[in-house]
Scaffold this active site. Structure first.
Site, PDB file in Angstrom:
ATOM      1  N   ASN A   9      46.565  -7.487   5.794  1.00 31.36           N
ATOM      2  CA  ASN A   9      46.823  -6.549   6.894  1.00 31.36           C
ATOM      3  C   ASN A   9      48.307  -6.613   7.217  1.00 31.36           C
ATOM      4  O   ASN A   9      48.773  -7.581   7.805  1.00 31.36           O
ATOM      5  CB  ASN A   9      45.972  -6.957   8.115  1.00 31.36           C
ATOM      6  CG  ASN A   9      46.283  -6.107   9.329  1.00 31.36           C
ATOM      7  OD1 ASN A   9      46.984  -5.102   9.240  1.00 31.36           O
ATOM      8  ND2 ASN A   9      45.752  -6.511  10.487  1.00 31.36           N
ATOM      9  N   TRP A  10      49.029  -5.572   6.824  1.00 30.80           N
ATOM     10  CA  TRP A  10      50.486  -5.597   7.014  1.00 30.80           C
ATOM     11  C   TRP A  10      50.892  -5.343   8.464  1.00 30.80           C
ATOM     12  O   TRP A  10      52.055  -5.489   8.808  1.00 30.80           O
ATOM     13  CB  TRP A  10      51.149  -4.533   6.128  1.00 30.80           C
ATOM     14  CG  TRP A  10      51.075  -4.821   4.662  1.00 30.80           C
ATOM     15  CD1 TRP A  10      50.481  -5.895   4.052  1.00 30.80           C
ATOM     16  CD2 TRP A  10      51.627  -4.018   3.613  1.00 30.80           C
ATOM     17  NE1 TRP A  10      50.631  -5.807   2.703  1.00 30.80           N
ATOM     18  CE2 TRP A  10      51.319  -4.665   2.401  1.00 30.80           C
ATOM     19  CE3 TRP A  10      52.334  -2.810   3.578  1.00 30.80           C
ATOM     20  CZ2 TRP A  10      51.714  -4.139   1.165  1.00 30.80           C
ATOM     21  CZ3 TRP A  10      52.722  -2.288   2.354  1.00 30.80           C
ATOM     22  CH2 TRP A  10      52.413  -2.957   1.159  1.00 30.80           C
ATOM     23  N   LYS A  11      49.959  -4.889   9.277  1.00 31.17           N
ATOM     24  CA  LYS A  11      50.271  -4.550  10.680  1.00 31.17           C
ATOM     25  C   LYS A  11      51.448  -3.565  10.688  1.00 31.17           C
ATOM     26  O   LYS A  11      51.524  -2.721   9.801  1.00 31.17           O
ATOM     27  CB  LYS A  11      50.531  -5.823  11.481  1.00 31.17           C
ATOM     28  CG  LYS A  11      49.383  -6.826  11.316  1.00 31.17           C
ATOM     29  CD  LYS A  11      49.450  -8.006  12.214  1.00 31.17           C
ATOM     30  CE  LYS A  11      48.240  -8.897  11.946  1.00 31.17           C
ATOM     31  NZ  LYS A  11      48.156 -10.043  12.864  1.00 31.17           N
ATOM     32  N   HIS A  96      40.488  -4.635  15.437  1.00 30.15           N
ATOM     33  CA  HIS A  96      41.403  -5.784  15.380  1.00 30.15           C
ATOM     34  C   HIS A  96      41.780  -6.204  16.803  1.00 30.15           C
ATOM     35  O   HIS A  96      41.939  -5.358  17.684  1.00 30.15           O
ATOM     36  CB  HIS A  96      42.653  -5.416  14.575  1.00 30.15           C
ATOM     37  CG  HIS A  96      43.470  -6.615  14.225  1.00 30.15           C
ATOM     38  ND1 HIS A  96      44.316  -7.207  15.128  1.00 30.15           N
ATOM     39  CD2 HIS A  96      43.537  -7.357  13.095  1.00 30.15           C
ATOM     40  CE1 HIS A  96      44.881  -8.259  14.559  1.00 30.15           C
ATOM     41  NE2 HIS A  96      44.419  -8.376  13.320  1.00 30.15           N
ATOM     42  N   GLU A  98      44.489  -7.053  18.040  1.00 28.70           N
ATOM     43  CA  GLU A  98      45.724  -6.447  18.564  1.00 28.70           C
ATOM     44  C   GLU A  98      45.452  -5.048  19.097  1.00 28.70           C
ATOM     45  O   GLU A  98      46.087  -4.605  20.054  1.00 28.70           O
ATOM     46  CB  GLU A  98      46.806  -6.449  17.469  1.00 28.70           C
ATOM     47  CG  GLU A  98      47.347  -7.857  17.242  1.00 28.70           C
ATOM     48  CD  GLU A  98      47.810  -8.143  15.834  1.00 28.70           C
ATOM     49  OE1 GLU A  98      48.005  -7.203  15.040  1.00 28.70           O
ATOM     50  OE2 GLU A  98      47.980  -9.344  15.509  1.00 28.70           O
ATOM     51  N   GLU A 168      38.138 -13.232  13.254  1.00 29.62           N
ATOM     52  CA  GLU A 168      39.539 -13.574  13.506  1.00 29.62           C
ATOM     53  C   GLU A 168      39.667 -14.168  14.906  1.00 29.62           C
ATOM     54  O   GLU A 168      39.776 -13.425  15.890  1.00 29.62           O
ATOM     55  CB  GLU A 168      40.408 -12.308  13.419  1.00 29.62           C
ATOM     56  CG  GLU A 168      40.413 -11.651  12.064  1.00 29.62           C
ATOM     57  CD  GLU A 168      41.723 -10.933  11.795  1.00 29.62           C
ATOM     58  OE1 GLU A 168      42.303 -11.181  10.747  1.00 29.62           O
ATOM     59  OE2 GLU A 168      42.180 -10.150  12.649  1.00 29.62           O
ATOM     60  N   GLY A 174      48.693 -15.233  13.976  1.00 31.83           N
ATOM     61  CA  GLY A 174      50.149 -15.257  14.094  1.00 31.83           C
ATOM     62  C   GLY A 174      50.687 -16.492  14.804  1.00 31.83           C
ATOM     63  O   GLY A 174      51.861 -16.543  15.156  1.00 31.83           O
ATOM     64  N   SER A 214      46.207 -16.998  10.607  1.00 34.24           N
ATOM     65  CA  SER A 214      47.125 -17.963   9.985  1.00 34.24           C
ATOM     66  C   SER A 214      46.599 -18.501   8.654  1.00 34.24           C
ATOM     67  O   SER A 214      46.813 -19.677   8.328  1.00 34.24           O
ATOM     68  CB  SER A 214      47.455 -19.113  10.958  1.00 34.24           C
ATOM     69  OG  SER A 214      48.140 -18.601  12.086  1.00 34.24           O
ATOM     70  N   GLY A 235      47.404 -11.782   7.597  1.00 35.16           N
ATOM     71  CA  GLY A 235      48.510 -11.058   8.215  1.00 35.16           C
ATOM     72  C   GLY A 235      49.829 -11.456   7.571  1.00 35.16           C
ATOM     73  O   GLY A 235      50.162 -11.014   6.472  1.00 35.16           O
ATOM     74  N   GLY A 236      50.558 -12.335   8.238  1.00 34.53           N
ATOM     75  CA  GLY A 236      51.907 -12.716   7.807  1.00 34.53           C
ATOM     76  C   GLY A 236      52.033 -13.068   6.335  1.00 34.53           C
ATOM     77  O   GLY A 236      52.963 -12.619   5.662  1.00 34.53           O
TER      78      GLY A 236
HETATM   79  P1  13P Z   1      48.092 -13.872  10.586  1.00 32.09           P
HETATM   80  O1  13P Z   1      47.597 -14.197   9.204  1.00 32.09           O
HETATM   81  O2  13P Z   1      49.525 -13.471  10.623  1.00 32.09           O
HETATM   82  O3  13P Z   1      47.730 -14.935  11.561  1.00 32.09           O
HETATM   83  O4  13P Z   1      47.287 -12.550  11.056  1.00 32.09           O
HETATM   84  C1  13P Z   1      45.921 -12.507  10.904  1.00 32.09           C
HETATM   85  C2  13P Z   1      45.464 -11.137  11.197  1.00 32.09           C
HETATM   86  O5  13P Z   1      45.512 -10.698  12.329  1.00 32.09           O
HETATM   87  C3  13P Z   1      44.967 -10.329  10.072  1.00 32.09           C
HETATM   88  O6  13P Z   1      44.355  -9.159  10.530  1.00 32.09           O
END
Ligand code: 13P
Length: 261
Positions: A9-11, A96, A98, A168, A174, A214, A235-236
């Site tokens: 997920n590149w956000k 999600h 966020e 999640e 993050g 993470s 994510g990251g």
């Molecule tokens: P991180 O891997 O950066 O913690 O993000 C997880 C995430 O929200 C994937 O959707």
């Protein structure tokens, strides 16, 4: 039978050029991956077409990060399920944390989005997860079950491949603070048990439940070794090939060890 799904997920990251570079490198890097590992990337909307084009002919697939709960019309800034389907997008992340935190997403709107995706033949990746305060108050199970009931209230599932669930924990996103494999497994079991009660044992045992929060090259193996963890929503660490490719390779090793032939 479940394989391993590794979704990035590149956000709100990358631009057109870096999307192209990444996707070309990914197509190259996964040539020898076993069919049991599915790589999915979820770029921001403007780059979906570029990613599709760059990954054409490779085994990697493309997901959107959200979808409207309306079909068409005067909804400025929104993107509908039929639009995604017309591009050939097979997956879409919904719910999600966020989006729940910053954009008013609720279980009810996740349900509405799920209905729209289903009628366009797009597989939702439905996210659930508790906050740190909820975990500390020992409300994790209650929160997850409430989210599941709400997000799936009127949803029937006849094909276990038609839905993916991602657990999640909000406190792990993050933050660099991953859930331990045991903490994640405990919630994944809870989810699978709920699925079995709601949809029957056959659906529950074949439906993929991903872990997100993470996930990194150095912790992914132990997470994926857990019985009910069928992949990751990353994510990251999905933003660079230096981190994402080794995670795919770890998944590949585990799949090969499970199915030695
Ligand atoms: P991180 O891997 O950066 O913690 O993000 C997880 C995430 O929200 C994937 O959707």
């Amino acid at each position: 039978m479940r394989n391993i799904i590794m979704a990035g997920n590149w956000k709100m990251n990358k631009d057109a050029e870096s999307t192209l570079l990444f996707c070309k490198g990914l197509a190259e890097g996964i040539r020898d991956l076993s069919a049991g590992v599915k790589a999915i990337v979820a770029p921001p909307y403007p780059f979906l077409g570029l990613a599709l084009e760059a990954l054409k002919g490779s085994a990697a697939q493309v997901a959107a990060q959200n979808v409207s709960f309306n079909s068409d019309g005067a909804y400025t800034g929104e993107v509908s399920a039929p639009m995604l389907a017309s591009l050939g997008i097979p997956y879409c992340i919904i719910g999600h944390s966020e989006r729940r935190q910053y954009h008013g997403e609720t279980d009810q709107t996740v349900l509405s989005r799920q209905i729209k995706l289903a009628s366009s033949g797009i597989t939702p990746i439905v996210c659930v997860g508790e906050t740190l305060a909820e975990r500390d108050a020992h409300k994790t199970a209650q929160v997850i079950l409430t989210q599941l009931k709400g997000c799936f209230e009127t949803i029937t599932i006849s094909d276990p491949q038609s839905v993916i669930i991602a657990y999640e924990p909000v406190w792990a996103i993050g933050t660099g603070r991953t859930a331990t494999p045991e903490q994640a497994q405990e919630v994944h079991t809870l989810i699978r048990t709920w699925l079995a009660q709601r949809y029957g044992a056959a659906i529950a045992s074949d439906l993929h439940i991903l872990y997100g929060g993470s996930a990194k090259p150095d912790n992914i193996r132990k997470l994926l070794e857990q019985e009910d963890i069928d992949g990751a929503l990353i994510g990251g660490a999905s933003l660079t090939l230096e981190q994402y490719l080794p995670m795919l390779l770890t998944a590949n090793e585990l799949i090969k060890a499970r199915n030695p032939k």
